[in-house]
Write an enzyme that holds these catalytic residues in place. Structure first.
Site, PDB file in Angstrom:
ATOM      1  N   GLU A 219      30.478 -30.689  21.230  1.00 49.24           N
ATOM      2  CA  GLU A 219      30.951 -29.331  20.907  1.00 49.24           C
ATOM      3  C   GLU A 219      29.790 -28.400  21.221  1.00 49.24           C
ATOM      4  OE1 GLU A 219      33.951 -28.424  19.702  1.00 49.24           O
ATOM      5  OE2 GLU A 219      34.834 -30.370  19.276  1.00 49.24           O
ATOM      6  N   CYS A 253      29.489 -19.885  17.798  1.00 47.83           N
ATOM      7  CA  CYS A 253      29.679 -20.489  19.124  1.00 47.83           C
ATOM      8  C   CYS A 253      30.742 -19.770  19.940  1.00 47.83           C
ATOM      9  CB  CYS A 253      30.036 -21.958  18.975  1.00 47.83           C
ATOM     10  SG  CYS A 253      31.504 -22.249  17.963  1.00 47.83           S
TER      11      CYS A 253
HETATM   12  P1  NAD Z   1      20.632 -27.311  18.860  1.00 49.25           P
HETATM   13  O1  NAD Z   1      21.168 -27.983  20.086  1.00 49.25           O
HETATM   14  O2  NAD Z   1      19.255 -26.766  18.901  1.00 49.25           O
HETATM   15  O3  NAD Z   1      20.660 -28.308  17.604  1.00 49.25           O
HETATM   16  C1  NAD Z   1      21.827 -28.969  17.156  1.00 49.25           C
HETATM   17  C2  NAD Z   1      21.447 -30.284  16.519  1.00 49.25           C
HETATM   18  O4  NAD Z   1      20.779 -31.068  17.485  1.00 49.25           O
HETATM   19  C3  NAD Z   1      20.509 -30.171  15.298  1.00 49.25           C
HETATM   20  O5  NAD Z   1      20.980 -31.024  14.270  1.00 49.25           O
HETATM   21  C4  NAD Z   1      19.179 -30.672  15.834  1.00 49.25           C
HETATM   22  O6  NAD Z   1      18.420 -31.368  14.876  1.00 49.25           O
HETATM   23  C5  NAD Z   1      19.605 -31.620  16.933  1.00 49.25           C
HETATM   24  N1  NAD Z   1      18.621 -31.785  18.004  1.00 49.25           N
HETATM   25  C6  NAD Z   1      17.672 -30.916  18.403  1.00 49.25           C
HETATM   26  N2  NAD Z   1      16.951 -31.441  19.413  1.00 49.25           N
HETATM   27  C7  NAD Z   1      17.477 -32.665  19.659  1.00 49.25           C
HETATM   28  C8  NAD Z   1      17.194 -33.711  20.591  1.00 49.25           C
HETATM   29  N3  NAD Z   1      16.205 -33.592  21.466  1.00 49.25           N
HETATM   30  N4  NAD Z   1      17.955 -34.826  20.569  1.00 49.25           N
HETATM   31  C9  NAD Z   1      18.949 -34.955  19.676  1.00 49.25           C
HETATM   32  N5  NAD Z   1      19.275 -34.000  18.789  1.00 49.25           N
HETATM   33  C10 NAD Z   1      18.550 -32.874  18.774  1.00 49.25           C
HETATM   34  O7  NAD Z   1      21.705 -26.185  18.494  1.00 49.25           O
HETATM   35  P2  NAD Z   1      21.628 -25.096  17.341  1.00 49.25           P
HETATM   36  O8  NAD Z   1      20.581 -24.082  17.701  1.00 49.25           O
HETATM   37  O9  NAD Z   1      21.562 -25.746  16.024  1.00 49.25           O
HETATM   38  O10 NAD Z   1      23.077 -24.434  17.469  1.00 49.25           O
HETATM   39  C11 NAD Z   1      23.369 -23.423  18.386  1.00 49.25           C
HETATM   40  C12 NAD Z   1      24.165 -23.943  19.568  1.00 49.25           C
HETATM   41  O11 NAD Z   1      25.261 -24.724  19.105  1.00 49.25           O
HETATM   42  C13 NAD Z   1      24.773 -22.818  20.375  1.00 49.25           C
HETATM   43  O12 NAD Z   1      24.715 -23.163  21.742  1.00 49.25           O
HETATM   44  C14 NAD Z   1      26.217 -22.768  19.907  1.00 49.25           C
HETATM   45  O13 NAD Z   1      27.115 -22.219  20.828  1.00 49.25           O
HETATM   46  C15 NAD Z   1      26.483 -24.230  19.678  1.00 49.25           C
HETATM   47  N6  NAD Z   1      27.566 -24.407  18.709  1.00 49.25           N
HETATM   48  C16 NAD Z   1      28.737 -24.947  19.153  1.00 49.25           C
HETATM   49  C17 NAD Z   1      29.801 -25.092  18.269  1.00 49.25           C
HETATM   50  C18 NAD Z   1      31.105 -25.673  18.728  1.00 49.25           C
HETATM   51  O14 NAD Z   1      31.924 -26.010  17.881  1.00 49.25           O
HETATM   52  N7  NAD Z   1      31.358 -25.829  20.024  1.00 49.25           N
HETATM   53  C19 NAD Z   1      29.662 -24.719  16.926  1.00 49.25           C
HETATM   54  C20 NAD Z   1      28.436 -24.195  16.501  1.00 49.25           C
HETATM   55  C21 NAD Z   1      27.395 -24.034  17.410  1.00 49.25           C
END
Ligand code: NAD
Length: 476
Positions: A219, A253
């Site tokens: 997602e 998002c």
């Molecule tokens: P992010 O990708 O920075 O982090 C999300 C998760 O990934 C966190 O739990 C984090 O600990 C983990 N993570 C970070 N680095 C990682 C790695 N190297 N390997 C594995 N996991 C890792 O995203 P964010 O800043 O928390 O959220 C914002 C993004 O999420 C935006 O792009 C937004 O559009 C998207 N988003 C999508 C939805 C959806 O339903 N499609 C909903 C909410 C947010």
């Protein structure tokens, strides 16, 4: 990546659940409903505590938004799953194989739980991104391990503490930690992994999941466009876009990212948007209804996009009170960046904050061509009263979901799949489609009591009659 030994608890959490899953065999509807009900009860009893944790994590986030978006958003998915899982999970009879069906052979599809599902959530909707997918994961009979975002640590700690009180670790568990823990989490041999987050990290997740061929739901985000058609009511469009864009200060998002407007209507749109914003938020810096940017890093990121656009000569309109840029307070007005160059940061990266790009067009087809030249977005929005044009837009674009004459509404459909396509993700949750995503659709064939193959000459040594019969069956 840290060594697996550094995080023995992740593997232990998975192993204890997999053992319990295998030992239990079938997962009756009553067990699934009861698990869902315990999550529901946990959220209901602690709604205010969750809102307080999110307030602390963001610096400022209105309790009414936290409860509406995260608590009620998750509850909607959980209750829908609780109330429908029994009809979803029944065996599905299918036509059997001719001619054996004449002798009692039957067939059906059985939807079985996959096993243990890992769920990685984000900070922007720290409960919704864990518990909304969990609704379908539990409805399908699975067990789950959650990994909340480290960016909202108080919410993560509360989730971990409460889940520990309400669930045995072999049913539902929580692992907390930062990117190193998340990377290790994504490298485990889950039976399914749900990741919500950025497209960049999503690629790393997919690489890690490949090692064990773990099925994935991704997602992700992206630059969700809005197309305002010639027939749109500009006041309505401006109002709904400002309302949707200011939810969580654009840290959503499905927030509108780029707004396409007919060139001659751009000034009217900006004037309406300013009036609507100022009516809703007469002041910004100390307004209790304005969510702060989550932390200084994201504050610097969003303001960096604005500064970059200004340096490149783009027009930036501030809708609402112009505030001192205060990295401690982080409550900001909405900014409209008009026709920035295509290589500007704000044109290239998901904004995920209180700003949007306004692009003008002469022909709607040209705007659609530019949208299609970019990555496939999570959401697409169309405003207009022209059904032919609306259908043309739907037929000539692709996105995870669509709202017509509004924004950010389709993710609230509990009985329709929510997910992205292409760079905005793959797979989905919500409703029956979500149940199916976390189930294994297992085809079962059950033979009848009589096998006519020998008496009909269908077995070797093959007769000429049988060869002729097989050839005769090759029909268009
Ligand atoms: P992010 O990708 O920075 O982090 C999300 C998760 O990934 C966190 O739990 C984090 O600990 C983990 N993570 C970070 N680095 C990682 C790695 N190297 N390997 C594995 N996991 C890792 O995203 P964010 O800043 O928390 O959220 C914002 C993004 O999420 C935006 O792009 C937004 O559009 C998207 N988003 C999508 C939805 C959806 O339903 N499609 C909903 C909410 C947010």
């Amino acid at each position: 990546m840290a060594s697996p030994e550094a995080f023995p608890d992740i593997r232990a959490a998975l192993d204890v659940q997999r053992r319990a899953f295998t030992a239990a065999g079938s997962v009756p509807a009553a067990t699934r409903r009861q698990r869902l009900q315990r999550v529901i009860d946990m959220l209901v009893a602690n709604a205010d505590a969750f809102a307080a944790a999110m307030q602390a994590d963001f610096g400022h986030r209105p309790a009414v938004f936290s409860i509406a978006n995260d608590v009620l958003g998750a509850l909607g998915s959980l209750k829908h799953a609780r109330d429908h899982l029994e009809t979803w999970m029944g065996d599905d009879a299918r036509p059997s194989v001719a001619p054996f069906d004449n002798f009692g052979a039957t067939a059906w599809v059985r939807y079985q739980p996959k096993g243990v599902v890992g769920i990685i959530g984000t900070w922007n909707a720290p409960l919704f991104t864990l518990f909304s997918p969990l609704a379908c994961v539990f409805a399908a009979g699975n067990r789950a391990v959650l990994k909340p975002s480290e960016v909202t640590p108080q919410t993560a700690a509360l989730v971990a503490g409460l889940v520990g009180e309400h669930f045995a670790p072999d049913e539902l568990a929580v692992i907390t930690g930062g990117p190193d823990v998340a990377a290790e989490f994504s490298a485990q041999p889950w039976d399914h992994l749900v990741f919500t987050g950025s497209t960049g990290v999503g690629k790393q997740i997919m690489r890690a999941a490949a090692e064990h061929l773990v099925p994935l739901t991704l997602e992700l985000g992206g630059k969700s466009p809005v197309l305002i058609g010639q027939t749109a009511d500009i006041h309505n469009a401006a109002e709904r876009i400002v309302v949707g864009k200011t939810l969580n200060s654009g840290q959503l998002c499905v927030a509108p990212d780029v707004v396409w407007v007919p060139a001659e209507k751009a000034e009217a749109f900006l004037a309406e948007a300013r009036e609507i914003f100022e009516g809703m938020y007469p002041d910004v810096a100390h307004n209790p209804d304005v969510t702060a940017i989550v932390n200084e890093k994201h504050f610097a990121r969003v303001e960096g996009y604005i500064d970059d656009a200004l340096r490149r000569g783009a027009r930036v309109e501030t809708l609402g009170e112009a505030v001192e840029k205060d990295a401690a307070n982080r409550r900001l007005p909405l900014r409209a960046v008009v026709n920035p160059p295509l290589d500007a940061d704000i044109s290239q990266f998901e904004i995920f904050g209180p700003a949007f790009v306004l692009r003008t067009y002469d022909e709607l087809h040209d705007a659609v061509a530019q949208i299609n030249a970019g990555a496939r977005p999570l959401a697409l929005y169309y405003f207009g009263a022209d059904d032919t044009e609306r259908n043309w837009v739907l037929d000539h674009t692709l996105s995870g979901g669509v709202s017509i004459n509004d924004v950010t509404m389709h993710p609230a459909l509990h009985d329709a799949p929510f997910g992205g396509i292409g760079a905005s993700g793959m797979g989905h949750y919500h409703g029956r489609e979500g149940f199916l995503a976390f189930s294994h659709a297992r085809s079962v064939y059950s033979a009848g009591t009589h096998d006519p193959r020998r008496e009909w000459g269908m077995l070797p040594p093959y007769s000429d009659n049988f060869a002729a019969m097989i050839r005769a069956a090759v029909t268009p």
